[in-house]
Every structure is written in C-alpha cells, then in structure tokens.
Design a protein around this motif. Structure first.
Motif: not given
Length: 419
Positions: A278, A306, A308, A329-330, A332-335, A361, A369
C-alpha cells in the motif's frame, strides 16, 4: 474552510453538455457544444482517417505513408505503392479492407523487409483476414526487421493469441511496441466452450508462453481488446501478465466482452490490480469495462476487490442506485482520479447514492475522494441532481475539474444554481 464564492450558470440544451472548469479562485460550469468529443468513447491508439482509393494514390505520391485501402489482394504491391520515394522516409504502412489473408500478408512483409525502414513507426493492417501461425511468423519478422515500430493495429482480423506465439520467441524486450490493437479478433477459445480438448488447449496457452509474449513488449502503454472472443483463463492470464511485467501500461480496453455473464473473471481481473504494498503509489492505469452488462453485481465485485487504479470506465453497464452506492464506499480508497458512468440510467437516486459520505469525512480538511473527472452523460438526471452535485462540491466531496452531463434531457434549459 475557505469561503467559496461562485455562481454556477448552466445552460443545458438537448444538444449541449456542461463541463466544470476549476481555477484556484472560482468554480463555474461552462456549457460546450455536443460536437466536443464524448469522454465515454474508447480512446484510439492512433488516428485512422478514412481514405478513399483515389485520394490514397495521390497521398502516396507525396507523403511518408504507404496506404492501400479497399483493394483486392491481387492489387497489393509494396513496390508500386512506394513509387519513387525513399524507403528510409516511410513512417507508416496502412493496409485496410483489402481481404488480405496470411499468405498475402507474408508476401508483403517479405517485400517490406527488402528495404531499410529506420523511420517506420506505425503498421495498420486492420479489417482484413489475417490469421494463423504463418501470420504470426510474418509479424515477428517485420518487428525484428523494423524495431522502431511503436503502433501496431491488428483489429478485425482472424488472429488468435496462439498465432502470436512467434513474437514470444523473439526474446524479452525485442519489440518497441507501445500501442497494440487486437479488437474483434478470435483471440482464444470461446468462453462458451467447455470441452476437455478446449480446456487442455487453454491451459497450454496460459502456462507456456503468454508471459514470454508480454515480456517481448515491455514498452506497451495501450492494449485494446474490445469485441474480441477470448476464454476466461486466457484473458485473466494475459491481463495478469500485462499488469505484472509492464510497468508503463496506461490503458486496457475490454469493452463488449460479455463480462456481465462472467463475473468470476471480473473478480480475477480486479485481483491483479490489488497492490501488494500500500506504500507504493497507485499505478496510472485506465481500465475500460464499458458495455459489458456488469450490472450492480459486477460493480459490487469491483468495489469489494481492493483494487487501486487511476481511471475507470463503466459506461453502459445497467448500473442502478445500488451500484453507485457501492462505488461511493470504494472511492476514498480506490485511488481513482477519473470515473466514467455515462449511459447508466440511474437518475437522481443514483446521484444521491454516489454522493453519500461516511461520518469520518471532515470537509474542512480534505476531500472525501480524489476524483477530478466524472462522466454522467445520458444518466436521466434532472435539476435535482445538479443541485445535489453543487452541494457536494461545496462540502468538498471531490476536487472535480471536469463534469460531463451531456444528453440529460430532463434538466430544464437555462437552469441556474447558486453555489
């Protein structure tokens, strides 16, 4: 949070789109004509201008391009097409819609290899009948003779991955190809076939040489496989090899592959995009999954994978408000920096689900995001969606620089919203 003082003036007509342009001091919507290129369309590897036969002859006289279009196989003649020009000046060879088979292609390659071609960078033989191991051997010969070739268009032929086995034998790093077009080719065993013979053939393709094929083209940046016929195992093996061995890969086009009925394959594809570390920056990759009928089930697999990446196209996939909620939901962590959702008719409910944020947030500190580009063409949106988007941007939902809302005819003309 710094005060934002701006006015959003949107003139949405049936033939217009609104694009969001952001400057350091203000944010405004400026409408642009529908003639602008729709961002949901597939990026082309290189321009393929339509050239009439008579124009092609005149073009060949003065240009650095050999063009043969809509000729019979018997009329294909490299020497005649070259004319008085120096072979060393030729940069592009295009042979389209000539009903050329592998034997004819091999003869043309033999003729080309008689010349030194130090400037040749583009070879386009799309829309012919080229296929078979003989064609693969001819391609390997041409790429070895002219290592400067960077753009190779093989779309709409009869090539399979097995036919390209000769390229793997050329050795690692021997090709300079950056853009490879394999669209609408029978690349592998159809996913509908399940015979033992087909499975055995697929396993041999996977295990022996696909990695070597990819290793021979380490400079690949764009790969297009839209409308191709390929079995699940070969597709997953090829994509995993590309993502593992080609660090500069920027675009993978997988449109119209029927992945909506092959969700296990979608899961395997996305697993190859899960970072092992990560701490490593997200790779700059655009994955195009348009027109695959993924539905909310496919979106769920993507959102829970998961994975990216920086850009994702999900246009024309029958996504509803349930799917946009999963994407929310995805995000913020997806890139992701760019998301294309055009031609999914989720309406205002879909926008409401997409803009949902969790309780963690804090808009005063950072955006929810990192999206800078969002495509919402033809999504049945109304003025309500526009107001929700305006409010979301006010509360730092995303640092958007481009918002496309072409062909949302339910929006009232001349709508004006204050931010």
């Amino acid at each position: 949070m710094n005060a934002i003082a701006a006015t959003i003036a949107v003139d949405i007509a049936r033939t217009q789109s609104a694009v969001l342009f952001k400057s350091p001091s203000s944010t405004s919507f400026t409408s642009t004509s529908s003639s602008d290129k729709d961002a949901s369309t597939t990026p082309t590897l290189f321009e393929q201008a339509s050239v009439d036969t008579d124009d092609a002859k005149a073009l060949n006289t003065h240009s650095r391009e050999i063009t043969m279009v809509d000729l019979s196989p018997e009329e294909l003649d490299i020497v005649q097409a070259l004319g008085d020009r120096a072979p060393e000046s030729i940069e592009c060879v295009r042979i389209n819609r000539c009903r050329m088979n592998c034997e004819t292609f091999q003869l043309l390659v033999d003729a080309l290899c008689k010349y030194e071609l130090p400037c040749l960078h583009t070879v386009d033989i799309s829309q012919n009948r080229v296929g078979g191991a003989q064609a693969g051997a001819a391609l390997a010969k041409l790429l070895t003779h002219a290592p400067t070739i960077r753009f190779l268009s093989l779309g709409w032929n009869q090539l399979s991955l097995v036919d390209l086995k000769a390229l793997a034998a050329t050795g690692s790093g021997t090709c300079s190809i950056q853009c490879l077009d394999l669209r609408a080719n029978p690349l592998g065993t159809s996913h509908k076939l399940s015979s033992k013979k087909a499975k055995k053939h697929t396993e041999s393709v996977d295990n022996i040489w696909v990695s070597a094929l990819v290793a021979a083209m380490p400079n690949l940046t764009h790969v297009q496989m839209a409308q191709a016929t390929i079995d699940d195992s070969s597709l997953v093996c090829l994509l995993h090899a590309l993502m593992a061995k080609v660090s500069c890969l920027e675009y993978i086009g997988l449109e119209w592959l029927g992945l909506g009925s092959r969700l296990a394959t979608v899961r395997s594809i996305m697993s190859g995009l899960v970072p092992a570390d990560l701490a490593v920056p997200v790779r700059s990759l655009h994955l195009n999954l348009a027109a695959n009928n993924l539905g909310d089930g496919g979106v769920k697999i993507i959102a829970e994978s998961g994975a990216m990446l920086t850009s994702l196209t999900l246009a024309c996939n029958f996504i509803t408000e349930r799917g946009t909620g999963m994407l929310a939901k995805w995000l913020p962590s997806s890139g992701l920096l760019a998301l294309e959702l055009s031609d999914n008719y989720f309406g205002d409910q879909g926008i409401a689900s997409l803009l949902v944020t969790d309780g963690r947030h804090q808009s005063a500190y950072s955006p929810y995001n990192q999206l800078t580009s969002l495509g919402l063409n033809s999504c049945c949106l109304t003025d309500t969606s526009l107001r929700m988007l305006t409010d979301a941007l006010t509360y730092n939902w995303a640092p958007l620089a481009s918002l496309r809302i072409l062909r949302n005819n339910r929006m009232s003309p001349g709508a004006k919203v204050a931010l």
